[in-house]
Motif scaffolding. Structure first.
Motif, PDB file in Angstrom:
ATOM      1  N   ARG A   1       0.946  -1.160   0.158  1.00  0.00           N
ATOM      2  CA  ARG A   1       0.096  -0.064   0.063  1.00  0.00           C
ATOM      3  C   ARG A   1       0.927   1.208   0.093  1.00  0.00           C
ATOM      4  N   VAL A   2       1.949   1.475   0.817  1.00  0.00           N
ATOM      5  CA  VAL A   2       3.007   2.405   0.846  1.00  0.00           C
ATOM      6  C   VAL A   2       3.532   2.513  -0.440  1.00  0.00           C
ATOM      7  N   ALA A   3       3.856   1.316  -0.733  1.00  0.00           N
ATOM      8  CA  ALA A   3       4.823   1.355  -2.171  1.00  0.00           C
ATOM      9  C   ALA A   3       3.933   1.849  -3.349  1.00  0.00           C
ATOM     10  N   ARG A   4       2.811   1.693  -3.253  1.00  0.00           N
ATOM     11  CA  ARG A   4       1.815   1.893  -4.466  1.00  0.00           C
ATOM     12  C   ARG A   4       1.848   3.308  -4.470  1.00  0.00           C
ATOM     13  N   ALA A   5       1.479   3.976  -2.980  1.00  0.00           N
ATOM     14  CA  ALA A   5       1.079   5.466  -2.838  1.00  0.00           C
ATOM     15  C   ALA A   5       2.761   6.063  -3.311  1.00  0.00           C
ATOM     16  N   LEU A   6       3.575   5.651  -3.135  1.00  0.00           N
ATOM     17  CA  LEU A   6       5.050   6.323  -3.476  1.00  0.00           C
ATOM     18  C   LEU A   6       5.320   6.091  -4.970  1.00  0.00           C
ATOM     19  N   MET A   7       4.615   5.174  -5.709  1.00  0.00           N
ATOM     20  CA  MET A   7       4.888   4.900  -6.995  1.00  0.00           C
ATOM     21  C   MET A   7       3.839   6.118  -7.821  1.00  0.00           C
ATOM     22  N   GLU A   8       2.516   6.131  -7.114  1.00  0.00           N
ATOM     23  CA  GLU A   8       1.737   7.096  -7.783  1.00  0.00           C
ATOM     24  C   GLU A   8       2.371   8.633  -7.640  1.00  0.00           C
ATOM     25  N   ALA A   9       3.101   8.989  -6.415  1.00  0.00           N
ATOM     26  CA  ALA A   9       3.545  10.331  -6.167  1.00  0.00           C
ATOM     27  C   ALA A   9       4.642  10.254  -7.560  1.00  0.00           C
ATOM     28  N   ALA A  10       5.629   9.373  -7.658  1.00  0.00           N
ATOM     29  CA  ALA A  10       6.577   9.461  -8.590  1.00  0.00           C
ATOM     30  C   ALA A  10       6.129   9.575 -10.043  1.00  0.00           C
ATOM     31  N   VAL A  11       5.046   8.963 -10.149  1.00  0.00           N
ATOM     32  CA  VAL A  11       4.239   9.401 -11.514  1.00  0.00           C
ATOM     33  C   VAL A  11       3.775  10.737 -11.413  1.00  0.00           C
ATOM     34  N   ASP A  12       2.962  11.079 -10.571  1.00  0.00           N
ATOM     35  CA  ASP A  12       2.657  12.529 -10.645  1.00  0.00           C
ATOM     36  C   ASP A  12       3.664  13.657 -10.778  1.00  0.00           C
ATOM     37  N   LEU A  13       4.744  13.318 -10.092  1.00  0.00           N
ATOM     38  CA  LEU A  13       5.893  14.385 -10.344  1.00  0.00           C
ATOM     39  C   LEU A  13       6.467  14.241 -11.750  1.00  0.00           C
ATOM     40  N   LEU A  14       6.687  13.019 -12.405  1.00  0.00           N
ATOM     41  CA  LEU A  14       6.943  12.801 -13.666  1.00  0.00           C
ATOM     42  C   LEU A  14       6.143  13.509 -14.589  1.00  0.00           C
ATOM     43  N   ILE A  15       4.977  13.492 -14.628  1.00  0.00           N
ATOM     44  CA  ILE A  15       4.096  14.073 -15.430  1.00  0.00           C
ATOM     45  C   ILE A  15       4.406  15.717 -15.336  1.00  0.00           C
ATOM     46  N   GLN A  16       4.477  16.212 -14.005  1.00  0.00           N
ATOM     47  CA  GLN A  16       4.761  17.787 -13.700  1.00  0.00           C
ATOM     48  C   GLN A  16       5.891  18.060 -14.608  1.00  0.00           C
ATOM     49  N   TRP A  17       7.036  17.309 -14.501  1.00  0.00           N
ATOM     50  CA  TRP A  17       8.223  17.561 -15.125  1.00  0.00           C
ATOM     51  C   TRP A  17       7.910  17.825 -16.734  1.00  0.00           C
ATOM     52  N   GLN A  18       7.362  16.684 -17.232  1.00  0.00           N
ATOM     53  CA  GLN A  18       7.221  16.549 -18.507  1.00  0.00           C
ATOM     54  C   GLN A  18       6.136  17.659 -19.002  1.00  0.00           C
ATOM     55  N   LEU A  19       5.509  18.116 -18.396  1.00  0.00           N
ATOM     56  CA  LEU A  19       4.399  19.323 -18.639  1.00  0.00           C
ATOM     57  C   LEU A  19       5.582  20.717 -18.702  1.00  0.00           C
ATOM     58  N   ALA A  20       6.314  20.693 -17.900  1.00  0.00           N
ATOM     59  CA  ALA A  20       7.343  21.720 -17.757  1.00  0.00           C
ATOM     60  C   ALA A  20       8.180  21.721 -18.828  1.00  0.00           C
ATOM     61  N   SER A  21       8.542  20.819 -19.466  1.00  0.00           N
ATOM     62  CA  SER A  21       9.652  20.654 -20.412  1.00  0.00           C
ATOM     63  C   SER A  21       9.596  21.815 -21.646  1.00  0.00           C
ATOM     64  N   LYS A  22      10.797  22.300 -21.823  1.00  0.00           N
ATOM     65  CA  LYS A  22      10.736  23.202 -22.730  1.00  0.00           C
ATOM     66  C   LYS A  22      11.941  22.542 -23.809  1.00  0.00           C
ATOM     67  N   PRO A  23      11.699  23.118 -25.302  1.00  0.00           N
ATOM     68  CA  PRO A  23      12.725  22.618 -26.116  1.00  0.00           C
ATOM     69  C   PRO A  23      14.015  23.289 -26.013  1.00  0.00           C
ATOM     70  N   HIS A  24      15.141  22.830 -26.290  1.00  0.00           N
ATOM     71  CA  HIS A  24      16.379  23.280 -26.290  1.00  0.00           C
ATOM     72  C   HIS A  24      17.046  23.574 -24.733  1.00  0.00           C
ATOM     73  N   THR A  25      16.418  23.176 -24.033  1.00  0.00           N
ATOM     74  CA  THR A  25      17.201  23.499 -22.538  1.00  0.00           C
ATOM     75  C   THR A  25      17.953  22.259 -22.152  1.00  0.00           C
ATOM     76  N   LEU A  26      17.877  21.194 -22.829  1.00  0.00           N
ATOM     77  CA  LEU A  26      18.805  20.112 -22.303  1.00  0.00           C
ATOM     78  C   LEU A  26      19.339  19.296 -23.642  1.00  0.00           C
ATOM     79  N   PRO A  27      20.352  18.740 -23.665  1.00  0.00           N
ATOM     80  CA  PRO A  27      20.777  17.996 -24.859  1.00  0.00           C
ATOM     81  C   PRO A  27      19.774  17.025 -25.304  1.00  0.00           C
ATOM     82  N   PRO A  28      19.760  16.649 -26.436  1.00  0.00           N
ATOM     83  CA  PRO A  28      18.858  15.870 -27.188  1.00  0.00           C
ATOM     84  C   PRO A  28      19.181  14.328 -26.918  1.00  0.00           C
ATOM     85  N   TYR A  29      18.089  13.459 -26.626  1.00  0.00           N
ATOM     86  CA  TYR A  29      18.368  12.034 -26.680  1.00  0.00           C
ATOM     87  C   TYR A  29      18.194  11.708 -28.103  1.00  0.00           C
TER      88      TYR A  29
END
Length: 177
Positions: A1-29
Motif C-alpha cells: 500500500r505504501v509502495a503503491r502510494a509512493l509509486m503514484e507520487a513518482a508518476v505525478d511528479l514525472l508528469i509535472q516535469w514533462q508538462l514543464a519541459s521546454k525545447p532546447h534546454t537539455l541535450p537531445p536524446y
C-alpha cells in the motif's frame, strides 16, 4: 500500500516535469546517443562477456531491430528525461515525495523513458498487470494534458520498445562494469 502510494507520487511528479519541459534546454536524446547505448549490448555483452562473434545474418537482424527501436523512440513526443528515474534514485521524504537524486544525465527525449525506468526497474519487479494498469493510467493523464494523442496499443508498444532499449543498454553497462 505504501509502495503503491509512493509509486503514484513518482508518476505525478514525472508528469509535472514533462508538462514543464521546454525545447532546447537539455541535450537531445538523439539518434547518435540511442545508437551508442544500444551498441553497448553487442560490444560488451555479446563479444566481451559471452565471447560470441555475430555472423552477417545475426548482425543484420540486430541492426534491423535497433533501427526499429530507434525510430519508435525518436517518433515519440520529446520531454525532460531524467534517465535514471528508478527506485534507487527516489527517496522517501517527511513532507513531499519523492525526493529525487542523480540528475546529471538529464536529456530531452522519449516520453516513455522515465516511466520505463520506474516501472521496469532493474531492482524491483511489479506484477505485469499492475505495470500495464499504471502505463494506461499514465497515458490517459498525458492525453488529458495534451502531451500525446496515441491510443493504448500504440503507447504500450512505445513503452515496451523503450523498455527494450533501456534494458539492452543496461545489460551492456553491467557487463562493462
Amino acid at each position: 500500500r505504501v509502495a503503491r502510494a509512493l509509486m503514484e507520487a513518482a508518476v505525478d511528479l514525472l508528469i509535472q516535469w514533462q508538462l514543464a519541459s521546454k525545447p532546447h534546454t537539455l541535450p537531445p536524446y538523439d539518434d547518435a546517443l540511442l545508437r551508442r547505448e544500444l551498441q553497448l549490448f553487442p560490444d560488451w555483452y555479446v563479444q566481451q562477456h559471452k565471447g560470441i562473434t555475430l555472423d552477417a545474418g545475426q548482425q543484420a537482424a540486430l541492426t534491423l531491430s535497433f533501427e526499429r527501436i530507434i525510430a519508435t523512440n525518436l517518433d515519440a513526443p520529446q520531454v525532460f528525461v531524467h534517465r535514471d528515474y528508478h527506485s534507487r534514485n527516489l527517496m522517501v521524504c517527511p513532507d513531499a515525495n519523492p525526493g529525487i537524486l542523480d540528475f546529471q544525465d538529464a536529456v530531452r527525449g522519449p516520453l516513455t523513458y522515465d516511466l520505463v525506468s520506474l516501472l521496469r526497474d532493474c531492482y524491483i519487479a511489479w506484477p505485469e498487470a499492475q505495470v500495464y494498469a499504471w502505463v494506461e493510467a499514465y497515458r490517459q493523464r498525458l492525453v488529458e494534458a495534451g502531451l500525446t494523442r496515441v491510443d493504448e496499443a500504440t503507447f504500450r508498444r512505445g513503452f515496451d520498445l523503450m523498455g527494450l532499449q533501456r534494458h539492452i543498454k543496461v545489460l551492456g553497462i553491467f557487463c562493462r562494469l
